[in-house]
Scaffold this motif. Structure first.
Motif, PDB file in Angstrom:
ATOM      1  N   GLN A  92      -2.364 -44.154 -22.156  1.00 58.02           N
ATOM      2  CA  GLN A  92      -2.869 -44.442 -20.817  1.00 58.02           C
ATOM      3  C   GLN A  92      -1.871 -44.044 -19.731  1.00 58.02           C
ATOM      4  OE1 GLN A  92      -5.296 -48.345 -20.682  1.00 58.02           O
ATOM      5  NE2 GLN A  92      -3.881 -48.646 -22.381  1.00 58.02           N
ATOM      6  N   GLY A  93      -0.606 -43.963 -20.090  1.00 56.01           N
ATOM      7  CA  GLY A  93       0.416 -43.499 -19.149  1.00 56.01           C
ATOM      8  C   GLY A  93       0.682 -44.434 -17.987  1.00 56.01           C
ATOM      9  N   ASN A  94       0.449 -45.728 -18.170  1.00 60.60           N
ATOM     10  CA  ASN A  94       0.613 -46.654 -17.047  1.00 60.60           C
ATOM     11  C   ASN A  94       2.062 -46.802 -16.611  1.00 60.60           C
ATOM     12  OD1 ASN A  94      -2.133 -47.151 -16.955  1.00 60.60           O
ATOM     13  ND2 ASN A  94      -2.022 -48.934 -18.298  1.00 60.60           N
ATOM     14  N   ALA A  95       2.992 -46.741 -17.547  1.00 58.56           N
ATOM     15  CA  ALA A  95       4.406 -46.833 -17.161  1.00 58.56           C
ATOM     16  C   ALA A  95       4.804 -45.626 -16.323  1.00 58.56           C
ATOM     17  CB  ALA A  95       5.285 -46.941 -18.402  1.00 58.56           C
ATOM     18  N   SER A  96       4.284 -44.460 -16.681  1.00 58.99           N
ATOM     19  CA  SER A  96       4.563 -43.250 -15.899  1.00 58.99           C
ATOM     20  C   SER A  96       4.001 -43.382 -14.489  1.00 58.99           C
ATOM     21  CB  SER A  96       3.953 -42.029 -16.596  1.00 58.99           C
ATOM     22  OG  SER A  96       4.374 -41.940 -17.942  1.00 58.99           O
ATOM     23  N   THR A  97       2.808 -43.950 -14.373  1.00 59.05           N
ATOM     24  CA  THR A  97       2.200 -44.173 -13.055  1.00 59.05           C
ATOM     25  C   THR A  97       3.060 -45.099 -12.212  1.00 59.05           C
ATOM     26  OG1 THR A  97      -0.050 -43.852 -13.904  1.00 59.05           O
ATOM     27  CG2 THR A  97       0.177 -45.075 -11.852  1.00 59.05           C
ATOM     28  N   ALA A  98       3.478 -46.205 -12.804  1.00 59.50           N
ATOM     29  CA  ALA A  98       4.250 -47.202 -12.053  1.00 59.50           C
ATOM     30  C   ALA A  98       5.591 -46.661 -11.590  1.00 59.50           C
ATOM     31  CB  ALA A  98       4.455 -48.453 -12.901  1.00 59.50           C
ATOM     32  N   LEU A  99       6.119 -45.670 -12.311  1.00 61.16           N
ATOM     33  CA  LEU A  99       7.414 -45.096 -11.947  1.00 61.16           C
ATOM     34  C   LEU A  99       7.266 -43.796 -11.160  1.00 61.16           C
ATOM     35  CD1 LEU A  99       9.361 -45.778 -15.267  1.00 61.16           C
ATOM     36  CD2 LEU A  99       9.565 -47.016 -13.102  1.00 61.16           C
ATOM     37  N   ALA A 100       6.030 -43.473 -10.761  1.00 63.73           N
ATOM     38  CA  ALA A 100       5.746 -42.305  -9.930  1.00 63.73           C
ATOM     39  C   ALA A 100       6.210 -41.007 -10.574  1.00 63.73           C
ATOM     40  CB  ALA A 100       6.381 -42.469  -8.543  1.00 63.73           C
ATOM     41  N   VAL A 101       6.056 -40.914 -11.901  1.00 64.62           N
ATOM     42  CA  VAL A 101       6.395 -39.699 -12.639  1.00 64.62           C
ATOM     43  C   VAL A 101       5.099 -39.002 -13.031  1.00 64.62           C
ATOM     44  CG1 VAL A 101       7.453 -38.790 -14.745  1.00 64.62           C
ATOM     45  CG2 VAL A 101       8.579 -40.626 -13.481  1.00 64.62           C
ATOM     46  N   GLU A 102       4.980 -37.729 -12.717  1.00 71.42           N
ATOM     47  CA  GLU A 102       3.755 -36.975 -12.970  1.00 71.42           C
ATOM     48  C   GLU A 102       3.423 -36.959 -14.459  1.00 71.42           C
ATOM     49  OE1 GLU A 102       0.401 -35.273 -12.682  1.00 71.42           O
ATOM     50  OE2 GLU A 102       1.535 -35.662 -10.838  1.00 71.42           O
ATOM     51  N   HIS A 103       2.184 -37.298 -14.785  1.00 72.42           N
ATOM     52  CA  HIS A 103       1.784 -37.308 -16.196  1.00 72.42           C
ATOM     53  C   HIS A 103       0.340 -36.857 -16.374  1.00 72.42           C
ATOM     54  CE1 HIS A 103      -0.568 -41.190 -15.993  1.00 72.42           C
ATOM     55  NE2 HIS A 103       0.176 -41.305 -14.904  1.00 72.42           N
ATOM     56  N   ARG A 104      -0.119 -36.021 -15.467  1.00 70.30           N
ATOM     57  CA  ARG A 104      -1.463 -35.464 -15.598  1.00 70.30           C
ATOM     58  C   ARG A 104      -1.367 -33.947 -15.749  1.00 70.30           C
ATOM     59  NH1 ARG A 104      -1.638 -39.639 -12.052  1.00 70.30           N
ATOM     60  NH2 ARG A 104      -3.159 -41.284 -12.465  1.00 70.30           N
ATOM     61  N   GLY A 105      -2.394 -33.379 -16.378  1.00 76.53           N
ATOM     62  CA  GLY A 105      -2.381 -31.936 -16.564  1.00 76.53           C
ATOM     63  C   GLY A 105      -1.499 -31.533 -17.729  1.00 76.53           C
ATOM     64  N   ASP A 106      -0.844 -30.403 -17.591  1.00 78.97           N
ATOM     65  CA  ASP A 106      -0.090 -29.823 -18.704  1.00 78.97           C
ATOM     66  C   ASP A 106       1.411 -30.062 -18.556  1.00 78.97           C
ATOM     67  OD1 ASP A 106      -0.011 -28.483 -21.124  1.00 78.97           O
ATOM     68  OD2 ASP A 106       0.404 -26.544 -20.177  1.00 78.97           O
ATOM     69  N   VAL A 107       1.796 -31.234 -18.055  1.00 74.80           N
ATOM     70  CA  VAL A 107       3.223 -31.520 -17.920  1.00 74.80           C
ATOM     71  C   VAL A 107       3.811 -31.827 -19.293  1.00 74.80           C
ATOM     72  CG1 VAL A 107       2.902 -32.417 -15.585  1.00 74.80           C
ATOM     73  CG2 VAL A 107       2.856 -33.991 -17.525  1.00 74.80           C
ATOM     74  N   PRO A 108       5.081 -31.468 -19.523  1.00 75.48           N
ATOM     75  CA  PRO A 108       5.728 -31.823 -20.791  1.00 75.48           C
ATOM     76  C   PRO A 108       5.766 -33.343 -20.952  1.00 75.48           C
ATOM     77  CG  PRO A 108       7.039 -30.216 -19.564  1.00 75.48           C
ATOM     78  CD  PRO A 108       5.966 -30.698 -18.636  1.00 75.48           C
ATOM     79  N   ASP A 109       5.332 -33.829 -22.107  1.00 74.75           N
ATOM     80  CA  ASP A 109       5.220 -35.269 -22.299  1.00 74.75           C
ATOM     81  C   ASP A 109       5.619 -35.653 -23.723  1.00 74.75           C
ATOM     82  OD1 ASP A 109       2.944 -34.169 -23.577  1.00 74.75           O
ATOM     83  OD2 ASP A 109       1.950 -36.112 -23.461  1.00 74.75           O
ATOM     84  N   MET A 110       5.472 -36.938 -24.038  1.00 74.72           N
ATOM     85  CA  MET A 110       5.899 -37.437 -25.334  1.00 74.72           C
ATOM     86  C   MET A 110       5.046 -36.892 -26.485  1.00 74.72           C
ATOM     87  SD  MET A 110       8.644 -39.015 -25.002  1.00 74.72           S
ATOM     88  CE  MET A 110       8.716 -39.494 -26.729  1.00 74.72           C
ATOM     89  N   TYR A 111       3.842 -36.465 -26.199  1.00 73.27           N
ATOM     90  CA  TYR A 111       3.028 -35.819 -27.248  1.00 73.27           C
ATOM     91  C   TYR A 111       3.729 -34.569 -27.754  1.00 73.27           C
ATOM     92  CZ  TYR A 111      -0.604 -32.952 -29.381  1.00 73.27           C
ATOM     93  OH  TYR A 111      -1.314 -32.151 -30.238  1.00 73.27           O
TER      94      TYR A 111
END
Length: 308
Positions: free
Chosen positions: A92-111
């Motif tokens: 769900q990426g809620n921690a990323s949202t709360a910390l204002a870190v981009e987590h939508r689209g094709d950004v490099p992520d934990m996946y």
């Protein structure tokens, strides 16, 4: 300057009601002592641990405050001289949202870290306006990782390997925010950590799943990570007006003793509002009851670590 929430559209009546509740909450807290006997304000840098403390914040029950706890403890620690990384393992990426870190689209992520072996250094981002605080974001792609990890070699140790290889910054704390399940993502988090932090909502249902969680922790400890220590339990969403909340807190303390932090996290409108502004409650409203309680909880954790 007036702040605009990410999801605007609330009516004037709703805003007036919220304002009334918040003003009562904040004014009442300013005249009282914060849980644990301190004021919750800045008190200089806290002692840094001798080595990195890696916390997995886990509870398979949803809505108990895992993400809220991860984000606000991390913010509080970073505000007192600690270098902190939040690893978002919830699709769900809620921690990323709360910390204002981009987590939508094709950004490099934990996946990409867990499944595609992307180095963690290419994923970690600094949190805006919060020196010393970093986040490894999660996108919705992470939802597929549970299935894709099944066929991989050493599937339970993917996160541990990524953290071990990442030495770009020397962190004092790493907080891993888990999804509300006991699947492979949570097992990876338990394998990678040396400490377990369980947030428990002060309601009866929150106790029902605790036994299953602890059985899984025992299995991980026996077969995968013998150093995993249930070091911290935090009581959240405490409502002092109800007898049930007090009974749940007493029962948890009677079973787990000193593992339970003395600080209780109260129900707080400000804590719920903060993520819509891309902030933790520590920066959104430092004087609110929720912010002061999380500050006290973070202080307890920091000084407990220094005493070890």
């Amino acid at each position: 300057m007036t702040q605009t929430p990410l999801n605007p559209g609330d009516s004037p009546l709703v805003r007036e009601a919220l304002s009334s509740v918040v003003s009562r909450e904040t004014s009442a807290q300013k005249t009282a002592t914060a849980p644990g006997g301190s004021t919750g304000g800045r008190d200089g840098d806290w002692p840094r641990p001798a080595k990195t403390r890696i916390f997995t914040v886990a509870n398979q029950k949803g809505g108990v405050g895992k993400t809220t706890t991860s984000v606000n403890l991390a913010a509080a620690l970073s505000m007192h001289g600690q270098r902190v990384l939040v690893v978002d393992l919830d699709p769900q990426g809620n921690a990323s949202t709360a910390l204002a870190v981009e987590h939508r689209g094709d950004v490099p992520d934990m996946y990409k870290v867990l499944v595609e072996d992307l180095p963690l250094a290419e994923v970690v981002k600094a949190v805006p306006d919060m020196p010393g605080l970093y986040c490894a974001p999660a996108t919705i792609d992470l939802a597929g990782a549970e299935i894709e990890l099944v066929s991989m070699v050493a599937r339970e140790a993917r996160l541990q390997r990524a953290l071990t290889a990442y030495d770009a910054v020397e962190f004092d704390y790493i907080l891993i925010d888990c999804p509300p399940s006991l699947g492979l993502l949570t097992v990876n988090a338990l394998m990678a950590a040396n400490e377990l932090l369980i947030p428990i909502q002060c309601e009866y249902y929150a106790l029902e799943g605790l036994g299953q969680l602890l059985r899984n922790v025992d299995l991980v400890r026996a077969h995968l990570n013998p150093t995993l220590d249930l070091s911290t339990i935090l009581m959240t969403m405490y409502d002092g007006r109800t007898r049930l909340a007090s009974q749940v807190a007493e029962e948890v303390r009677s079973h787990f003793g000193a593992t339970v932090l003395s600080t209780l996290i109260p129900r707080s409108v400000r804590v719920s509002e903060a993520p819509s502004y891309g902030q933790s409650v520590m920066t959104y409203d430092p004087g609110s009851s929720g912010a002061m309680a999380y500050m006290d909880a973070a202080r307890e954790i920091a000084y407990r670590g220094a005493a070890v």
